[in-house]
Motif scaffolding. Structure first.
Motif, PDB file in Angstrom:
ATOM      1  N   ARG A  61      -5.593   6.105   5.558  1.00 44.09           N
ATOM      2  CA  ARG A  61      -4.552   5.874   6.710  1.00 44.09           C
ATOM      3  C   ARG A  61      -4.835   4.794   7.457  1.00 44.09           C
ATOM      4  O   ARG A  61      -3.887   4.053   7.858  1.00 44.09           O
ATOM      5  CB  ARG A  61      -4.900   7.138   7.704  1.00 44.09           C
ATOM      6  CG  ARG A  61      -4.385   8.708   7.042  1.00 44.09           C
ATOM      7  CD  ARG A  61      -4.866   9.547   7.939  1.00 44.09           C
ATOM      8  NE  ARG A  61      -4.359   9.503   9.351  1.00 44.09           N
ATOM      9  CZ  ARG A  61      -4.446  10.375  10.275  1.00 44.09           C
ATOM     10  NH1 ARG A  61      -5.273  11.274  10.486  1.00 44.09           N
ATOM     11  NH2 ARG A  61      -3.817  10.101  11.622  1.00 44.09           N
ATOM     12  N   GLN A  62      -5.989   4.196   7.613  1.00 45.19           N
ATOM     13  CA  GLN A  62      -6.094   2.929   8.460  1.00 45.19           C
ATOM     14  C   GLN A  62      -5.532   1.819   7.580  1.00 45.19           C
ATOM     15  O   GLN A  62      -4.805   0.807   8.070  1.00 45.19           O
ATOM     16  CB  GLN A  62      -7.567   2.671   8.435  1.00 45.19           C
ATOM     17  CG  GLN A  62      -7.618   1.207   9.267  1.00 45.19           C
ATOM     18  CD  GLN A  62      -9.489   1.159   9.592  1.00 45.19           C
ATOM     19  OE1 GLN A  62     -10.134   1.860   8.825  1.00 45.19           O
ATOM     20  NE2 GLN A  62      -9.864   0.257  10.109  1.00 45.19           N
ATOM     21  N   GLN A  63      -5.665   1.733   6.084  1.00 45.61           N
ATOM     22  CA  GLN A  63      -5.246   0.751   5.499  1.00 45.61           C
ATOM     23  C   GLN A  63      -3.391   0.909   5.502  1.00 45.61           C
ATOM     24  O   GLN A  63      -2.784  -0.240   5.666  1.00 45.61           O
ATOM     25  CB  GLN A  63      -5.386   0.877   3.989  1.00 45.61           C
ATOM     26  CG  GLN A  63      -6.820   0.365   3.788  1.00 45.61           C
ATOM     27  CD  GLN A  63      -7.292   0.891   2.361  1.00 45.61           C
ATOM     28  OE1 GLN A  63      -7.197   1.801   1.756  1.00 45.61           O
ATOM     29  NE2 GLN A  63      -8.372  -0.225   1.707  1.00 45.61           N
ATOM     30  N   GLU A 114       3.307   6.531  -4.588  1.00 44.98           N
ATOM     31  CA  GLU A 114       2.648   7.234  -3.291  1.00 44.98           C
ATOM     32  C   GLU A 114       1.543   6.466  -2.761  1.00 44.98           C
ATOM     33  O   GLU A 114       0.412   6.458  -3.330  1.00 44.98           O
ATOM     34  CB  GLU A 114       2.045   8.761  -3.632  1.00 44.98           C
ATOM     35  CG  GLU A 114       3.141   9.343  -4.274  1.00 44.98           C
ATOM     36  CD  GLU A 114       4.206  10.059  -3.269  1.00 44.98           C
ATOM     37  OE1 GLU A 114       3.858   9.893  -2.069  1.00 44.98           O
ATOM     38  OE2 GLU A 114       5.302  10.395  -3.729  1.00 44.98           O
ATOM     39  N   ALA A 115       1.790   5.726  -1.717  1.00 40.21           N
ATOM     40  CA  ALA A 115       0.882   4.846  -1.310  1.00 40.21           C
ATOM     41  C   ALA A 115      -0.225   5.720  -0.894  1.00 40.21           C
ATOM     42  O   ALA A 115      -1.598   5.431  -0.704  1.00 40.21           O
ATOM     43  CB  ALA A 115       1.347   4.335   0.183  1.00 40.21           C
ATOM     44  N   GLU A 116      -0.264   7.087  -0.183  1.00 36.55           N
ATOM     45  CA  GLU A 116      -1.373   7.754   0.285  1.00 36.55           C
ATOM     46  C   GLU A 116      -2.340   8.102  -0.797  1.00 36.55           C
ATOM     47  O   GLU A 116      -3.819   8.469  -0.633  1.00 36.55           O
ATOM     48  CB  GLU A 116      -0.717   9.277   0.638  1.00 36.55           C
ATOM     49  CG  GLU A 116       0.101   9.121   1.913  1.00 36.55           C
ATOM     50  CD  GLU A 116       1.444   8.581   1.538  1.00 36.55           C
ATOM     51  OE1 GLU A 116       2.018   8.387   2.704  1.00 36.55           O
ATOM     52  OE2 GLU A 116       1.787   8.424   0.601  1.00 36.55           O
ATOM     53  N   ALA A 117      -1.822   8.255  -2.148  1.00 37.06           N
ATOM     54  CA  ALA A 117      -2.787   8.104  -3.235  1.00 37.06           C
ATOM     55  C   ALA A 117      -3.553   6.930  -3.624  1.00 37.06           C
ATOM     56  O   ALA A 117      -4.632   7.039  -4.172  1.00 37.06           O
ATOM     57  CB  ALA A 117      -2.304   8.612  -4.410  1.00 37.06           C
ATOM     58  N   ARG A 118      -3.301   5.764  -2.919  1.00 34.43           N
ATOM     59  CA  ARG A 118      -3.929   4.442  -3.311  1.00 34.43           C
ATOM     60  C   ARG A 118      -4.596   3.889  -1.952  1.00 34.43           C
ATOM     61  O   ARG A 118      -5.364   3.101  -2.205  1.00 34.43           O
ATOM     62  CB  ARG A 118      -2.792   3.419  -3.624  1.00 34.43           C
ATOM     63  CG  ARG A 118      -2.297   4.024  -5.205  1.00 34.43           C
ATOM     64  CD  ARG A 118      -0.915   2.944  -5.421  1.00 34.43           C
ATOM     65  NE  ARG A 118      -0.327   3.519  -6.837  1.00 34.43           N
ATOM     66  CZ  ARG A 118      -0.561   3.024  -7.738  1.00 34.43           C
ATOM     67  NH1 ARG A 118      -1.538   2.256  -8.114  1.00 34.43           N
ATOM     68  NH2 ARG A 118       0.182   3.588  -8.799  1.00 34.43           N
ATOM     69  N   PHE A 119      -4.299   4.236  -0.790  1.00 32.99           N
ATOM     70  CA  PHE A 119      -4.915   3.639   0.320  1.00 32.99           C
ATOM     71  C   PHE A 119      -5.043   4.558   1.467  1.00 32.99           C
ATOM     72  O   PHE A 119      -4.374   5.592   1.218  1.00 32.99           O
ATOM     73  CB  PHE A 119      -3.869   2.767   0.871  1.00 32.99           C
ATOM     74  CG  PHE A 119      -3.304   1.703  -0.063  1.00 32.99           C
ATOM     75  CD1 PHE A 119      -4.083   0.614  -0.414  1.00 32.99           C
ATOM     76  CD2 PHE A 119      -2.141   1.689  -0.568  1.00 32.99           C
ATOM     77  CE1 PHE A 119      -3.548  -0.469  -1.313  1.00 32.99           C
ATOM     78  CE2 PHE A 119      -1.418   0.695  -1.622  1.00 32.99           C
ATOM     79  CZ  PHE A 119      -2.499  -0.451  -1.755  1.00 32.99           C
TER      80      PHE A 119
END
Length: 402
Positions: A63-65, A56-61
């Motif tokens: 929104r801007q990243q 899950e990208a959202e858990a690690r980065f």
């Protein structure tokens, strides 16, 4: 010349999202290859791959990243954070000014490329996001690593198809060995498991529809994977002075070009790379206990690689263990050598040789000890990691136990 050691390792791949889980999967001979989950998978002939699930990208980065990071960059950052945390290093002052990052990738931001081709050609849109170019460029992951960790020294990306990671790590090794940099962050990352990426590989007709079976007589092709492996290469004296935990020593490398065919491998080119790595490392062939093979599972690669190993090692080839972990995590293309270096570290540090799984039938043309199906406890002091790419570009690394 400086001695070069590995003081940190990180990964995300189909077997695990860290080194510990990846080692456990390799020891168990677990297969990370399975049905692909992606848009338009029904239009593909090849429907399997070594896909990273549960990421899950959202858990690690933030929104801007996420707007800036293609999936291959996300993988590289995840692996680099693990590696640098394990190393215990913080980059500031002169060390930050001299330390850098060299990463390997073949396709770069393939997910971004695929999405935006769809947007323009299929959906008919006339505008794309302003960050498409910095998101898909091959050096994106290396650049973002340099920014996140304050690495201001030599930083670049190597793209040599399936040998990209080994070429990148060879360059990082050389930069530390010659004293140009005290520390280099290195490895590779790839995320080519999108519709266009798989469809392109289908065209080569080298893909298996059911499994990757390196060295097995009934092998029928390679299987794509995705993920990243990142390492901290450090000057040995610097590492010892700060009391670092040393995972292994990098002792040699060699790079050759077949200069013969764009896709067919060459026994001579592979053999020159293997013997060159031994010469650079100043080790005798008899000292090598394990080789992590390129071992793609294609008819041509596996027999050519075995012939090259037999030529270089002579009678000692019968005493060597050689395995392909691609049978478990798939072929990560530009990132494959980096994830496979973990199997070399596991062999040296933990005395466990990763197996070649899915092996079913002996092949007289691959008559080496390929560690079939089950991991093996064995003490080894020197190992090699092979990478042989389309285009005839070869890179072999030699590692030693510390």
């Amino acid at each position: 010349m400086k001695r070069v050691v590995i003081t940190g390792a990180g990964t995300i791949n189909a077997l695990g999202q860290n080194v510990e889980d990846t080692f456990a999967a390799m020891k168990d001979g677990r297969c990370g290859i399975g049905p692909l989950e992606m848009r338009d998978v029904d239009r593909l002939t090849i429907k399997i791959g070594g896909q990273v699930h549960g990421f899950e990208a959202e858990a690690r980065f933030n929104r801007q990243q996420i707007a800036l990071y293609d999936r291959f960059t996300q993988f590289a950052l995840v692996a680099a954070r693990q590696a640098i945390k394990q190393s215990g290093l913080e980059f500031s002052g002169e060390m930050a000014a001299k330390s850098g990052v060299v990463l390997g990738t073949s396709g770069g931001g393939m997910q971004t490329l695929d999405e935006n081709y769809r947007s323009v050609y299929e959906d008919g849109k006339n505008r794309v996001h302003p960050f498409v170019v910095p998101k898909l460029m091959n050096n994106a992951a290396a650049s973002h690593l340099s920014m996140e960790f304050n690495l201001k020294g030599p930083s670049f990306t190597v793209a040599t198809a399936c040998a990209s990671s080994n070429h990148a790590m060879s360059q990082a090794f050389q930069l530390v060995r010659t004293g140009m940099a005290p520390v280099m962050v290195t490895g590779g990352s790839e995320s080519m498991l999108c519709f266009g990426g798989v469809k392109a590989w289908e065209g080569l007709r080298v893909m298996s529809k059911d499994a990757c079976r390196p060295f097995s007589a009934n092998r029928n092709g390679m299987v794509q994977g995705e993920g990243a492996g990142v390492f901290v290469f450090e000057d040995y004296d610097h590492a010892r002075a700060r009391g670092a935990d040393i995972l292994a020593e990098v002792v040699g490398f060699a790079m050759t070009s077949d200069a013969s065919d764009i896709v067919m491998p060459s026994k001579q080119g592979a053999a020159r790379a293997i013997s060159g790595a031994l010469a650079d490392a100043k080790v005798n062939p008899e000292e090598v206990g394990y080789i992590n093979a390129h071992g793609t599972g294609t008819a041509a690669n596996d027999k050519t690689e075995c012939a090259a190993v037999a030529d270089v090692f002579g009678p000692h080839a019968d005493n060597l263990m050689i395995s392909s972990t691609k049978s478990m995590h798939g072929h990560l293309i530009g990132g494959t050598g980096a994830v496979e270096l973990l199997a070399c570290i596991m062999a040296l540090r933990e005395g466990v040789i990763a197996p070649t799984i899915s092996y079913e039938e002996p092949d007289p043309e691959c008559a080496l000890d390929v560690v079939p199906n089950e991991a093996r406890d064995a003490k080894v002091d020197v190992v090699l990691s092979n990478a042989f790419a389309f285009g005839g570009l070869n890179a072999v690394l030699a590692l030693r136990k510390v």
